[in-house]
Design a protein around this motif. Structure first.
Motif, mmCIF file in Angstrom:
data_model
loop_
_atom_site.group_PDB
_atom_site.id
_atom_site.type_symbol
_atom_site.label_atom_id
_atom_site.label_comp_id
_atom_site.label_asym_id
_atom_site.label_seq_id
_atom_site.Cartn_x
_atom_site.Cartn_y
_atom_site.Cartn_z
ATOM 1 N N MET A 1 0.838 -1.179 0.000
ATOM 2 C CA MET A 1 0.000 0.000 0.000
ATOM 3 C C MET A 1 0.892 1.255 0.000
ATOM 4 O O MET A 1 1.869 1.337 0.723
ATOM 5 N N THR A 2 0.546 2.214 -0.858
ATOM 6 C CA THR A 2 1.335 3.437 -0.995
ATOM 7 C C THR A 2 0.826 4.507 -0.052
ATOM 8 O O THR A 2 -0.378 4.766 0.005
ATOM 9 N N THR A 3 1.752 5.107 0.689
ATOM 10 C CA THR A 3 1.386 6.179 1.604
ATOM 11 C C THR A 3 1.567 7.518 0.914
ATOM 12 O O THR A 3 2.641 7.824 0.398
ATOM 13 N N ARG A 4 0.533 8.320 0.894
ATOM 14 C CA ARG A 4 0.604 9.638 0.264
ATOM 15 C C ARG A 4 1.066 10.681 1.295
ATOM 16 O O ARG A 4 0.563 10.732 2.408
ATOM 17 N N THR A 5 2.005 11.473 0.881
ATOM 18 C CA THR A 5 2.485 12.548 1.748
ATOM 19 C C THR A 5 1.595 13.761 1.574
ATOM 20 O O THR A 5 1.333 14.185 0.451
ATOM 21 N N PRO A 6 1.071 14.304 2.647
ATOM 22 C CA PRO A 6 0.239 15.500 2.518
ATOM 23 C C PRO A 6 0.983 16.602 1.771
ATOM 24 O O PRO A 6 2.195 16.769 1.921
ATOM 25 N N LEU A 7 0.254 17.365 0.976
ATOM 26 C CA LEU A 7 0.853 18.421 0.175
ATOM 27 C C LEU A 7 1.586 19.432 1.044
ATOM 28 O O LEU A 7 2.676 19.902 0.718
ATOM 29 N N ALA A 8 0.998 19.801 2.179
ATOM 30 C CA ALA A 8 1.633 20.787 3.060
ATOM 31 C C ALA A 8 2.965 20.283 3.591
ATOM 32 O O ALA A 8 3.907 21.051 3.779
ATOM 33 N N ALA A 9 3.067 18.949 3.838
ATOM 34 C CA ALA A 9 4.305 18.384 4.341
ATOM 35 C C ALA A 9 5.342 18.279 3.232
ATOM 36 O O ALA A 9 6.541 18.440 3.457
ATOM 37 N N ALA A 10 4.880 17.981 2.008
ATOM 38 C CA ALA A 10 5.806 17.853 0.890
ATOM 39 C C ALA A 10 6.352 19.213 0.472
ATOM 40 O O ALA A 10 7.461 19.331 -0.031
ATOM 41 N N HIS A 11 5.573 20.260 0.650
ATOM 42 C CA HIS A 11 5.975 21.596 0.246
ATOM 43 C C HIS A 11 5.825 22.549 1.432
ATOM 44 O O HIS A 11 4.855 23.291 1.528
ATOM 45 N N PRO A 12 6.743 22.485 2.385
ATOM 46 C CA PRO A 12 6.631 23.331 3.561
ATOM 47 C C PRO A 12 6.724 24.809 3.176
ATOM 48 O O PRO A 12 7.316 25.170 2.170
ATOM 49 N N ARG A 13 6.131 25.637 4.004
ATOM 50 C CA ARG A 13 6.140 27.070 3.739
ATOM 51 C C ARG A 13 7.571 27.597 3.793
ATOM 52 O O ARG A 13 8.345 27.277 4.680
ATOM 53 N N ALA A 14 7.917 28.426 2.803
ATOM 54 C CA ALA A 14 9.268 28.972 2.732
ATOM 55 C C ALA A 14 9.547 29.851 3.934
ATOM 56 O O ALA A 14 8.710 30.650 4.345
ATOM 57 N N GLY A 15 10.737 29.686 4.498
ATOM 58 C CA GLY A 15 11.150 30.498 5.632
ATOM 59 C C GLY A 15 12.129 31.571 5.204
ATOM 60 O O GLY A 15 12.315 31.847 4.016
ATOM 61 N N PHE A 16 12.804 32.172 6.201
ATOM 62 C CA PHE A 16 13.695 33.289 5.897
ATOM 63 C C PHE A 16 14.871 32.851 5.026
ATOM 64 O O PHE A 16 15.270 33.570 4.108
ATOM 65 N N ARG A 17 15.454 31.697 5.307
ATOM 66 C CA ARG A 17 16.611 31.239 4.529
ATOM 67 C C ARG A 17 16.257 31.099 3.058
ATOM 68 O O ARG A 17 17.014 31.519 2.178
ATOM 69 N N GLN A 18 15.106 30.469 2.795
ATOM 70 C CA GLN A 18 14.693 30.296 1.407
ATOM 71 C C GLN A 18 14.388 31.644 0.751
ATOM 72 O O GLN A 18 14.731 31.882 -0.412
ATOM 73 N N ALA A 19 13.747 32.529 1.521
ATOM 74 C CA ALA A 19 13.425 33.855 0.979
ATOM 75 C C ALA A 19 14.707 34.644 0.698
ATOM 76 O O ALA A 19 14.808 35.319 -0.335
ATOM 77 N N TYR A 20 15.673 34.554 1.602
ATOM 78 C CA TYR A 20 16.938 35.256 1.389
ATOM 79 C C TYR A 20 17.639 34.744 0.134
ATOM 80 O O TYR A 20 18.142 35.529 -0.679
ATOM 81 N N ALA A 21 17.680 33.412 -0.017
ATOM 82 C CA ALA A 21 18.325 32.826 -1.198
ATOM 83 C C ALA A 21 17.643 33.287 -2.475
ATOM 84 O O ALA A 21 18.304 33.617 -3.472
ATOM 85 N N ALA A 22 16.316 33.314 -2.455
ATOM 86 C CA ALA A 22 15.571 33.755 -3.643
ATOM 87 C C ALA A 22 15.831 35.226 -3.939
ATOM 88 O O ALA A 22 16.031 35.607 -5.104
ATOM 89 N N GLU A 23 15.839 36.062 -2.902
ATOM 90 C CA GLU A 23 16.080 37.489 -3.106
ATOM 91 C C GLU A 23 17.503 37.742 -3.587
ATOM 92 O O GLU A 23 17.737 38.644 -4.397
ATOM 93 N N TRP A 24 18.443 36.953 -3.099
ATOM 94 C CA TRP A 24 19.830 37.093 -3.563
ATOM 95 C C TRP A 24 19.933 36.782 -5.051
ATOM 96 O O TRP A 24 20.574 37.529 -5.807
ATOM 97 N N ILE A 25 19.314 35.701 -5.467
ATOM 98 C CA ILE A 25 19.349 35.326 -6.889
ATOM 99 C C ILE A 25 18.718 36.415 -7.744
ATOM 100 O O ILE A 25 19.248 36.798 -8.797
ATOM 101 N N LYS A 26 17.591 36.950 -7.287
ATOM 102 C CA LYS A 26 16.924 38.006 -8.050
ATOM 103 C C LYS A 26 17.794 39.253 -8.120
ATOM 104 O O LYS A 26 17.893 39.889 -9.173
#
Length: 259
Positions: A1-26
């Motif tokens: 049986m296949t266990t489905r990962t909830p969408l929220a768990a698979a794609h956690p909300r972006a935090g400061f580190r991710q936002a900083y990395a994105a802003e740096w690239i931009k």
């Protein structure tokens, strides 16, 4: 049986580190921002060479003040870079995608501010330090050297404050040309109108990052009539407080209104 990962768990909300990395690239991907930042770092050094080549150092000026003559222009470029960091996204319509990836609008604004601090503080410190060393080698030895430390750390901090001021104005105005004009006005107008306001002059003139910068560079142009009678460090603290208040207003506006 296949266990489905909830969408929220698979794609956690972006935090400061991710936002900083994105802003740096931009930031490094936008040529106008990149070249404005490069110009911000080069102008103080070019100013020291210009003052030496034209022998335009004022008789009552210090080597530090003469070497950093064009640091005011560089600070204005830092403010323009801050304004374009967010107003450019409004103009291009990409801010909606940014907020979709990171719904925490305060986090996005904080990440933009952190990127600005990164790209402005160290280059400004190195550039202004190099301008002072170059000025010491090229300018007449008869002039007093001034006190570069800890003044140069404050000068670099004033560049960051100017960038954050631009960021706040860009967030509030939401238009590139309007943001650039508004932030340049905020840099210049307090020193222009301060002398007209009597006892309020030291506070009004001291609101501008330009006033704090001129006091820190110990230039002969930093007279009480032009930039207020507050000391260099109190003036820088006053600018920091005003910038923080404007950033808070920008954060509230960004949360409250549609993109």
């Amino acid at each position: 049986m296949t266990t489905r990962t909830p969408l929220a768990a698979a794609h956690p909300r972006a935090g400061f580190r991710q936002a900083y990395a994105a802003e740096w690239i931009k930031f490094v991907s936008v040529r106008s921002l990149l070249w404005t930042t490069v110009a911000t770092a080069l102008v103080p050094v070019l100013g020291a060479v210009f003052v030496a080549a034209t022998s335009s150092l004022q008789p009552d000026d210090t080597v530090l003040g003469g070497s950093l003559t064009l640091s005011v222009v560089a600070q204005m470029l830092a403010a323009v870079a801050g304004a374009l960091t967010v107003s450019g996204e409004y103009t291009a319509g990409t801010l909606r995608a940014t907020l979709s990836a990171c719904p925490r609008r305060g986090t996005v604004l904080a990440a933009k501010g952190a990127v600005l601090a990164t790209v402005l503080y160290v280059p400004a410190l190195v550039s202004c330090g190099a301008a002072y060393v170059l000025g010491g080698a090229l300018l007449p030895a008869s002039h007093p050297a001034g006190e570069p430390l800890p003044a140069l750390f404050g000068v670099a901090a004033s560049f960051v404050l100017a960038g954050w001021l631009g960021l706040a104005v860009g967030t509030l105005v939401r238009h590139s040309a309007g943001s650039v004009g508004a932030v340049l006005g905020l840099l210049v107008l307090p020193s222009v109108f301060g002398p007209l306001l009597g006892a309020a002059e030291p506070w009004v003139a001291g609101f501008s990052p330009t006033a704090a910068l001129e006091k820190l560079t110990q230039t002969s142009d930093a007279t009480a009539d032009a930039v207020g009678s507050l000391g260099a460090w109190p003036s820088l603290l006053l600018v920091a407080g005003c910038t923080a208040a404007l950033l808070l207003a920008a954060a509230v506006a960004l949360r409250a209104r549609d993109v």
